[in-house]
Enzyme design. Structure first.
Site, short mmCIF file in Angstrom:
data_model
loop_
_atom_site.label_atom_id
_atom_site.label_comp_id
_atom_site.label_asym_id
_atom_site.label_seq_id
_atom_site.Cartn_x
_atom_site.Cartn_y
_atom_site.Cartn_z
N HIS A 35 -26.55 13.24 25.69
CA HIS A 35 -26.05 11.41 24.45
C HIS A 35 -24.61 11.00 25.79
O HIS A 35 -24.38 10.14 24.91
CB HIS A 35 -26.40 12.05 23.19
CG HIS A 35 -26.49 11.29 22.27
ND1 HIS A 35 -26.13 10.92 21.21
CD2 HIS A 35 -27.35 10.18 22.20
CE1 HIS A 35 -26.41 9.96 20.60
NE2 HIS A 35 -26.98 9.64 21.10
N ASP B 3 -25.30 19.57 15.75
CA ASP B 3 -25.82 18.33 15.31
C ASP B 3 -25.53 17.60 13.75
O ASP B 3 -26.10 17.78 13.24
CB ASP B 3 -26.91 17.32 16.55
CG ASP B 3 -27.55 16.10 16.42
OD1 ASP B 3 -26.16 15.22 15.84
OD2 ASP B 3 -27.62 15.81 17.23
N ASP B 4 -24.46 16.81 13.62
CA ASP B 4 -24.85 16.27 12.07
C ASP B 4 -24.86 17.96 10.58
O ASP B 4 -24.63 17.44 10.18
CB ASP B 4 -25.94 15.49 12.11
CG ASP B 4 -25.53 14.28 12.12
OD1 ASP B 4 -25.06 13.89 13.44
OD2 ASP B 4 -26.43 13.23 12.11
N ASP C 204 -20.71 18.43 16.56
CA ASP C 204 -20.33 17.17 16.76
C ASP C 204 -19.76 16.10 15.89
O ASP C 204 -18.81 15.24 16.20
CB ASP C 204 -21.34 16.40 17.71
CG ASP C 204 -22.59 16.18 16.78
OD1 ASP C 204 -22.41 16.12 15.53
OD2 ASP C 204 -23.61 15.23 17.21
N ASN C 205 -19.52 15.62 14.59
CA ASN C 205 -19.40 15.14 13.55
C ASN C 205 -19.78 15.66 12.14
O ASN C 205 -20.66 16.81 12.59
CB ASN C 205 -20.02 13.66 13.67
CG ASN C 205 -21.45 13.60 14.20
OD1 ASN C 205 -22.01 13.05 15.25
ND2 ASN C 205 -21.85 13.91 12.93
N CYS D 7 -21.92 10.85 17.03
CA CYS D 7 -22.57 11.68 18.53
C CYS D 7 -21.81 11.52 19.82
O CYS D 7 -21.22 12.24 20.48
CB CYS D 7 -23.76 11.76 18.36
SG CYS D 7 -24.51 11.86 16.45
#
Length: 522
Positions: free
Chosen positions: A142, A39-40, A288-289, A79
């Site tokens: 999410h 995540d991130d 995710d990004n 996300c």
């Protein structure tokens, strides 16, 4: 009948593996599939990608024993849309994870969102059931928190985690704390039964998520092929780590979170080897990004040489670390320059199971097995969407920007900056700039930081423009956008009374239902 078809296709895959000199022996058994989604986390956060403190020994070893992608992309710089794309193999514009509330706005799934993953979308775990897979999600879902969007309604057999990010704490009056679920029912809430100390950064969640993964693998390894989607969120601000890892990194609290994740992945890979199923388990690691530079350095990561970060369609927002590991099948120590996408994990996982994607819809993900097993490179574009707007496209080494925007002047003046210290005149704009008539084109091999656009008059520009324009036209002519799922918000649908709240005495009274357009400020 479906099982017979799946087995037949798996036999066909075995023939491909044998032809590549990497065949399997014994009865046909599709491999386990383990997707590790961060995540991130940024491209520059791993030692193997050049992070100077080199605090990711297990991920670096995973790369040394497998294959590294330097050119791997998320499907969105946020996300929720990226996760929806992974599990459907489809761009967010196709699966509905976007907004039309304002031009070129990002959108995600805060707990006031009304929408979520539509029933019409076929998710990876639903399809893997046809080949006998048992599936579990650990961590962040999410894709909508209302009952109809629950992951067990979309193919997963087990879940431990949360429908939303771990923001908070809230007062449970104006806004409820986010629930944590085991399967169908909540078992507590963040900051209550699952504490996160914002002052110290201490939380035991990564250790809980690790144990969930280890227990699932132990239960399933000898019985059914399994699909484990391990979607931990410790590197999303507010970042956290358990007590043994706090203060251990040269990179501050964010580095502590990365070190704990790296240690956890090392334990997962070690268990696969101890159970003698490593050679029958395909493992893929990505994010995710891009890293949230607005939170860096204490609460955010590094995007290496790339421009900007999360929320933007520059390389730093969507270029991801990516590693494939499958002992005995993926040759150790490889680097592939294939343009890869998070959506490819959908199609590749189906191919591993001996299945094909649904034929009644457009699928954007490629089957990467020819790349993973035979080193082949395949032509493909990468499309960079922000909301319903195609901002940019990459083909080969060239990237064309049709629109540029970092964030609005209003937010920038309030201290919100997605490209801190990275101003590039005419590129990192705070107004949405239209370049559709004369796109900005960069050669990402020579200029990965997107600082020096090609001269409009150059032959290289004209040739690249012609190739990219043709691909974009084909894409747009065939595109059928889905109904947007991220347009409507309503405080009454927040996590006031999730399933299971009665048993815990955790039900809260919702406010009056007032649906309204979500405000996507960036």
């Amino acid at each position: 009948m479906a099982a017979v078809v799946a087995a037949t296709r798996w036999w066909q895959l075995l023939l491909v593996l044998s032809a590549a000199g990497m065949g399997a022996s014994g009865a046909p058994q599709p491999p386990n599939i383990l997707l590790l989604l961060m995540d991130d986390m940024g491209w520059g956060d791993l030692g193997v990608y050049g992070e100077p403190s080199r605090e990711t020994p297990n991920l670096d070893r995973m790369a040394a024993e497998g294959l590294l992608f330097p050119n791997f992309y998320s499907a969105n710089p946020l996300c929720s849309p990226s996760r929806a794309a992974l599990l459907t193999g489809r761009l967010p514009i196709r699966n509905g994870f976007y907004t039309t509330n304002a031009h070129a706005r990002n959108a995600y799934t805060p707990q006031e969102i009304v929408g979520g993953i539509p029933d019409s979308e076929q998710l990876l775990p639903e399809l893997l059931k046809k080949a006998g897979y048992v599936s579990k999600i650990v961590g962040k879902w999410h894709l909508g928190h209302r009952p109809q969007f629950h992951p067990l309604k979309h193919g997963f057999d087990e879940w431990f985690g949360s429908p939303n990010c771990h923001f908070g704490p809230y007062d449970n009056k104006a806004r409820p704390n986010i629930p944590v679920y085991r399967d169908w029912e909540m078992v507590g809430r963040y900051y209550e039964e699952f504490p996160i100390n914002l002052k110290t950064g201490e939380a035991n969640l990564t250790q809980i998520y690790l144990q969930e993964a280890l227990d699932f693998i132990k239960r399933q390894a000898r019985h059914h092929p399994f699909f484990l989607y391990w979607a931990v969120d410790a590197t999303h601000a507010p970042v956290y780590a358990s007590k043994p890892f706090l203060g251990t990194s040269q990179r501050g609290r964010y580095g502590d979170a990365v070190r704990e994740i790296d240690d956890s992945i090392g334990k997962i890979l070690e268990l696969l080897q101890d159970l003698h199923v490593a050679d029958n388990t395909f493992v893929f690691f990505t994010s995710d990004n891009g890293a949230a530079l607005i939170s860096a350095p204490e609460q955010g990561g590094s995007n290496g040489p790339f421009l900007c970060g999360k929320q933007t369609t520059f390389e730093g927002g969507m270029r991801e670390p990516a590693l494939a590991w499958w002992p005995g099948h993926v040759t150790a120590g490889q680097v592939s320059h294939q343009l890869g996408s998070i959506m490819d994990l959908f199609t590749t996982s189906l191919a591993l199971a001996g299945l094909t994607p649904p034929s009644d819809r457009a699928i954007d993900g490629l089957n990467l097995l020819p790349t993973l097993l035979q080193g082949r490179l395949m032509d493909r574009p990468i499309f960079y969407y922000r909301g319903d707007t195609l901002m940019a496209a990459t083909l080969g080494q060239h990237k064309a920007h049709f629109w540029t925007w970092t964030n609005s002047w209003e937010n920038f003046r309030q201290g919100i900056d997605f490209c801190p210290g990275q101003n590039v005149s005419g590129v990192t704009t705070h107004n949405l700039e239209d370049h559709t008539k004369l796109p900005l084109i960069f050669h990402l091999g020579r200029d990965p930081g997107e600082r020096f656009p090609l001269s409009f008059a150059s032959a290289e520009y004209q040739e690249a423009l012609s190739r990219i324009t043709s691909v974009v036209q084909q894409h747009q002519e065939a595109l059928v956008p889905a109904q947007p799922q991220l347009n409507v918000c309503n405080w009454a649908v927040m996590n006031w009374a999730p399933p299971g709240c009665e048993k815990l005495g955790k039900c809260l009274t919702p406010p009056e239902s007032i649906p309204k357009k979500c405000l996507w400020s960036h």
